[in-house]
Design a protein around this motif. Structure first.
Motif, PDB file in Angstrom:
ATOM      1  N   GLU A 102      29.067  50.474  33.504  1.00  0.00           N
ATOM      2  CA  GLU A 102      28.947  49.480  34.574  1.00  0.00           C
ATOM      3  C   GLU A 102      30.352  48.948  34.788  1.00  0.00           C
ATOM      4  O   GLU A 102      30.770  48.005  34.127  1.00  0.00           O
ATOM      5  CB  GLU A 102      28.004  48.339  34.176  1.00  0.00           C
ATOM      6  N   ILE A 103      31.083  49.572  35.700  1.00  0.00           N
ATOM      7  CA  ILE A 103      32.485  49.190  35.847  1.00  0.00           C
ATOM      8  C   ILE A 103      32.606  47.768  36.372  1.00  0.00           C
ATOM      9  O   ILE A 103      31.871  47.356  37.253  1.00  0.00           O
ATOM     10  CB  ILE A 103      33.292  50.139  36.764  1.00  0.00           C
ATOM     11  N   ALA A 104      33.565  47.041  35.813  1.00  0.00           N
ATOM     12  CA  ALA A 104      33.839  45.684  36.259  1.00  0.00           C
ATOM     13  C   ALA A 104      35.340  45.502  36.329  1.00  0.00           C
ATOM     14  O   ALA A 104      36.070  46.022  35.506  1.00  0.00           O
ATOM     15  CB  ALA A 104      33.248  44.683  35.277  1.00  0.00           C
ATOM     16  N   PHE A 105      35.773  44.767  37.342  1.00  0.00           N
ATOM     17  CA  PHE A 105      37.198  44.501  37.489  1.00  0.00           C
ATOM     18  C   PHE A 105      37.399  43.011  37.728  1.00  0.00           C
ATOM     19  O   PHE A 105      36.492  42.341  38.188  1.00  0.00           O
ATOM     20  CB  PHE A 105      37.768  45.267  38.692  1.00  0.00           C
ATOM     21  N   PRO A 106      38.590  42.506  37.408  1.00  0.00           N
ATOM     22  CA  PRO A 106      38.880  41.118  37.743  1.00  0.00           C
ATOM     23  C   PRO A 106      38.727  40.929  39.251  1.00  0.00           C
ATOM     24  O   PRO A 106      39.051  41.833  40.023  1.00  0.00           O
ATOM     25  CB  PRO A 106      40.336  40.936  37.332  1.00  0.00           C
ATOM     26  N   GLU A 107      38.244  39.760  39.644  1.00  0.00           N
ATOM     27  CA  GLU A 107      37.976  39.544  41.062  1.00  0.00           C
ATOM     28  C   GLU A 107      39.241  39.306  41.879  1.00  0.00           C
ATOM     29  O   GLU A 107      40.270  38.907  41.332  1.00  0.00           O
ATOM     30  CB  GLU A 107      37.060  38.336  41.222  1.00  0.00           C
ATOM     31  N   ASN A 108      39.112  39.503  43.161  1.00  0.00           N
ATOM     32  CA  ASN A 108      40.205  39.237  44.112  1.00  0.00           C
ATOM     33  C   ASN A 108      41.513  39.877  43.708  1.00  0.00           C
ATOM     34  O   ASN A 108      42.560  39.257  43.742  1.00  0.00           O
ATOM     35  CB  ASN A 108      40.461  37.731  44.259  1.00  0.00           C
ATOM     36  N   MET A 109      41.458  41.111  43.261  1.00  0.00           N
ATOM     37  CA  MET A 109      42.686  41.739  42.816  1.00  0.00           C
ATOM     38  C   MET A 109      42.825  43.082  43.505  1.00  0.00           C
ATOM     39  O   MET A 109      41.853  43.809  43.648  1.00  0.00           O
ATOM     40  CB  MET A 109      42.597  41.936  41.308  1.00  0.00           C
ATOM     41  N   ARG A 110      44.030  43.377  43.938  1.00  0.00           N
ATOM     42  CA  ARG A 110      44.275  44.698  44.493  1.00  0.00           C
ATOM     43  C   ARG A 110      44.503  45.675  43.358  1.00  0.00           C
ATOM     44  O   ARG A 110      44.934  45.289  42.279  1.00  0.00           O
ATOM     45  CB  ARG A 110      45.502  44.654  45.400  1.00  0.00           C
ATOM     46  N   ALA A 111      44.215  46.964  43.649  1.00  0.00           N
ATOM     47  CA  ALA A 111      44.326  47.971  42.600  1.00  0.00           C
ATOM     48  C   ALA A 111      45.736  47.969  41.997  1.00  0.00           C
ATOM     49  O   ALA A 111      45.905  48.064  40.779  1.00  0.00           O
ATOM     50  CB  ALA A 111      43.993  49.348  43.160  1.00  0.00           C
ATOM     51  N   LYS A 112      46.726  47.807  42.864  1.00  0.00           N
ATOM     52  CA  LYS A 112      48.114  47.841  42.399  1.00  0.00           C
ATOM     53  C   LYS A 112      48.391  46.699  41.415  1.00  0.00           C
ATOM     54  O   LYS A 112      48.959  46.901  40.351  1.00  0.00           O
ATOM     55  CB  LYS A 112      49.038  47.727  43.612  1.00  0.00           C
ATOM     56  N   GLU A 113      47.911  45.498  41.800  1.00  0.00           N
ATOM     57  CA  GLU A 113      48.106  44.334  40.921  1.00  0.00           C
ATOM     58  C   GLU A 113      47.402  44.548  39.588  1.00  0.00           C
ATOM     59  O   GLU A 113      47.915  44.190  38.527  1.00  0.00           O
ATOM     60  CB  GLU A 113      47.545  43.076  41.584  1.00  0.00           C
TER      61      GLU A 113
END
Ligand SMILES: Nc1ncnc2c1ncn2[C@@H]1O[C@H](COP(=O)(O)OP(=O)(O)O)[C@@H](O)[C@H]1O
Ligand SMILES: [Mg+2]
Lengths: 226, 253
Positions: free
Chosen positions: A82-93
């Motif tokens: 279940e992939i999760a990423f920090p919110e409001n972030m661009r892939a580059k950042e």
């Protein structure tokens, strides 16, 4: 590299993993098979040190997983089911953040982004499922880890990307890395894995070399008495 | 660690901006209401209407029209509600922050990097504290600015005291909750993390009984009205957040 002995983890509802034992050696790709809810992700979470098993041991490179989670993570590349990423972030950042935390450079990351055609300027949450998966792939491979723990890594990827991804796994294998890959795709297993571990209702039912298996699908169904 | 704190603050910037917007909106509405209602009491037609419809006496109306709008704000709304509004906003901020930070999905995306649980909780605590402080200070400045612009005679010291004190008490809520979170992780300082919030609870509870302890009441000891409304909010918020965190007690996923 990865060594699990008698691992038991029970969720409050009684489900989980029971007395699981297997290992992943250097330069080996192990396929981790089982239907939904069999306990694959649970086992993987114990290996990553997110949770501590009720009993049994779980070690990476001889180091206990839960206690040494921070240290172990330096050498692990992980793709969550279940992939999760920090919110409001661009892939580059996001990649830059990881490279700062891990202290690795961005060269390999840029190569991987090019290879998987990742849209690094978009906010990650706005990407489609397959594109998010690509971001996760890059973040798992970018620091060139010794151990790769991949939970359903190719879900949502198109055929071309799947092909590239399998190439990446085979390359990692040739470089002597250890890979544990949970998957539902037999084709993927046949093209990369040396060994398969089949789990059912939290118990390991089979642990076989791929060369000893004539028909993977048949073996899998036999384990499930279908 | 610095990167982690920065990221956590940026991640929650929407909630922070929401709080700011609400503060501005609140002050604006308050002043507009005062501006509009104050002259009405001077109006004879309005006075007659009050007499006929609500049966108000001349004395009552006289006392109300003697008050100008700014007085109304200053004595009525301003001192008593502004800190409470701030407090409620901060608690919303803290609640969102903590529930978000300890969600399974959020945690897994940080813990799969070489970040220890302890560092993660500590960075959450620090960034949370900074956000609340930032929110409080900006609210204070906005307040000062607004009342300066409309040329209102505000007691700056009392204003500073109430606003900063309510910010500090929000920080106390954050601190208590984070202490409890730490205490669940265990380790060397476990008992410290458990004992400190318990002592703080008792300080809140017995502020009215002991005159010395009452100095420690977050709203100042002479303002009974604020204590009656504010302290239960503080205690309820602390308990609510601790229960939330208790469900995550060993920070497992
Ligand atoms: N956080 C949780 N709390 C309670 N039960 C869970 C939790 N996560 C998973 N389970 C249960 O544990 C079992 C194994 O789940 P999982 O390891 O995610 O399976 P999968 O092999 O599909 O990855 C499932 O039956 C699931 O319902
Ligand atoms: Mg799974």
């Amino acid at each position: 590299m990865v060594n699990i002995k008698g691992l038991t983890f029970t969720y409050p509802n009684g489900k989980g993993v029971k007395n699981a034992s297997f290992e992943v050696n250097k330069g080996e790709v192990v396929g981790f098979l089982g239907p939904n809810g069999a306990g694959k992700t649970t086992t993987i979470r114990c290996i990553l040190g997110f949770m501590k098993g009720n009993s049994g041991t779980c070690k990476i490179d001889g180091k206990e997983c839960f206690e040494n989670a921070e240290e172990n993570m330096k050498d692990i590349g992980f793709i969550a089911g279940e992939i999760a990423f920090p919110e409001n972030m661009r892939a580059k950042e996001y990649f830059e953040f990881i490279s700062k935390i891990r202290g690795c450079d961005m060269r390999r990351c840029d190569e991987l982004c090019k290879m998987f055609e990742v849209d690094t300027k978009q906010i990650i949450q706005k990407l489609s499922k397959g594109n998010k998966q690509k971001v996760a792939l890059v973040s798992a491979f970018m620091h060139d880890p010794k151990v790769l723990i991949l939970d359903e890594p190719s879900s949502g990827l198109d055929l071309l990307m799947q092909h590239k991804f399998l190439g990446l796994v085979n390359k990692a294998k040739a470089e002597g890395k250890s890979v544990l890959m949970s998957t539902h795709n037999f084709n993927e297993v046949e093209r990369t894995c040396d060994r398969v571990v089949i789990i059912k209702d939290g118990e390991i039912r089979a642990d076989k070399k791929l060369t000893d298996i004539k028909n993977l699908e048949k073996t899998f169904l036999e384990v499930y008495d279908v | 660690m610095f990167n982690l704190i920065k990221l956590q603050i940026l991640k929650n910037k929407k909630i922070l901006l929401g709080c700011m917007a609400f503060i501005v909106f609140y002050l604006f509405t308050m002043i507009m209401t005062a501006e509009l209602t104050a002259p009405m009491f001077e109006n004879e037609n309005f006075q007659n209407m009050l007499k006929e419809m609500f049966g108000m006496t001349d004395a009552e109306i006289a006392s109300m029209s003697g008050m100008n709008g700014y007085d109304m704000v200053e004595t009525g709304f301003f001192h008593q509600y502004y800190p409470i509004i701030l407090l409620v906003l901060s608690i919303i901020l803290i609640g969102k922050y903590i529930t978000k930070a300890f969600e399974t999905t959020t945690m897994s995306c940080y813990l799969c990097l070489p970040i220890s649980r302890r560092k993660y909780v500590a960075s959450t605590a620090v960034s949370l504290g900074l956000s609340v402080l930032f929110c409080g200070i900006v609210a204070y400045l906005i307040g000062l600015l607004t009342f300066n612009i409309v040329d209102m005679d505000v007691n700056f010291w009392a204003f500073s005291q109430t606003v900063l004190i309510s910010t500090l008490s929000s920080l106390a809520v954050a601190y208590i909750s984070m202490c409890l979170a730490f205490s669940f992780i265990g380790g060397k300082y476990r008992s410290f993390y458990i004992v400190v919030p318990i002592i703080l609870f008792f300080v809140f509870m017995f502020k009215d009984i002991s005159p010395i302890l009452s100095y420690l009441s977050p709203f100042g000891w002479e303002n009974i009205y604020l204590n009656v409304i504010g302290c239960p909010i503080l205690i309820a918020a602390s308990i609510y957040l601790s229960i939330k965190l208790f469900k995550r007690r060993n920070l497992s996923l």
